[in-house]
Design an enzyme around this catalytic site. Structure first.
Site, short mmCIF file in Angstrom:
data_model
loop_
_atom_site.label_atom_id
_atom_site.label_comp_id
_atom_site.label_asym_id
_atom_site.label_seq_id
_atom_site.Cartn_x
_atom_site.Cartn_y
_atom_site.Cartn_z
N CYS A 104 0.83 -1.21 0.00
CA CYS A 104 0.00 0.00 0.00
C CYS A 104 0.86 1.27 0.00
O CYS A 104 1.49 1.57 -1.01
CB CYS A 104 -0.99 -0.03 1.16
SG CYS A 104 -2.33 1.16 0.96
N HIS A 123 -3.81 -5.09 -0.04
CA HIS A 123 -3.43 -5.63 1.27
C HIS A 123 -3.47 -7.16 1.27
O HIS A 123 -4.51 -7.75 1.58
CB HIS A 123 -4.39 -5.10 2.35
CG HIS A 123 -4.25 -3.64 2.59
ND1 HIS A 123 -3.41 -3.13 3.55
CD2 HIS A 123 -4.83 -2.58 1.97
CE1 HIS A 123 -3.49 -1.82 3.52
NE2 HIS A 123 -4.33 -1.46 2.57
N GLU A 149 -2.24 -9.11 3.36
CA GLU A 149 -2.41 -9.60 4.74
C GLU A 149 -3.87 -9.61 5.15
O GLU A 149 -4.24 -10.25 6.12
CB GLU A 149 -1.57 -8.75 5.71
CG GLU A 149 -2.16 -7.40 6.07
CD GLU A 149 -2.03 -6.30 5.03
OE1 GLU A 149 -2.44 -5.17 5.34
OE2 GLU A 149 -1.53 -6.54 3.91
#
Length: 148
Positions: free
Chosen positions: A34, A119, A121
């Site tokens: 990001c 993202h 994650e």
């Protein structure tokens, strides 16, 4: 070196961008997510721009060019990397957003670094993009063995 997400206009982080230029010289593997994606692009001579609406939510389709696959990703950002601002000898775009064509990932040449705008994650599509963390740990292991 993990460059994580964060808020605001990436170009305003002038001191961090200068620090990243030093980190690049260390030769350690770098993975940016990001804001980290945007900051490394700026450190490598790229540019960013403000999106009209931004990318928000967990339903952003992103194509991984190297794997020829589409992933549904989680995103929360208002800026993007200008893909043409990364010269071919510096890096190549590896991911792009299927909604608006914006740059979603870059793999850099001559340094051991790659970045993504989304993202991984957050696991929007269960663990679809977990391979990025495996790619980074592989890069770190090669670095420890002196095989850069």
């Amino acid at each position: 070196i993990m460059l994580s997400n964060g808020p605001w206009d990436p170009a305003e982080n002038v001191e961090i961008i200068e620090n990243l230029k030093d980190f690049i010289e260390y030769g350690k593997p770098i993975f940016g997510i990001c804001l980290g994606h945007q900051l490394l692009a700026l450190a490598m001579g790229g540019q960013t721009f403000k999106l009209k609406y931004g990318h928000r939510g967990m339903n952003q389709p992103v194509k991984d060019i190297t794997r020829d696959r589409v992933f549904i990703t989680s995103q929360n950002h208002g800026y993007a990397v200008v893909p043409d601002s990364i010269p071919a000898e510096v890096g190549k775009v590896t991911h792009f957003n299927l909604n608006d064509g914006t740059c979603e990932g870059v793999e850099y040449s001559g340094i051991h670094a790659f970045t993504v705008q989304f993202h991984p994650e957050a696991s929007a599509g269960p663990n679809d993009t977990g391979y990025l963390f495996e790619q980074f740990t592989d890069l770190m292991e090669r670095g420890q063995q002196g095989c850069l």
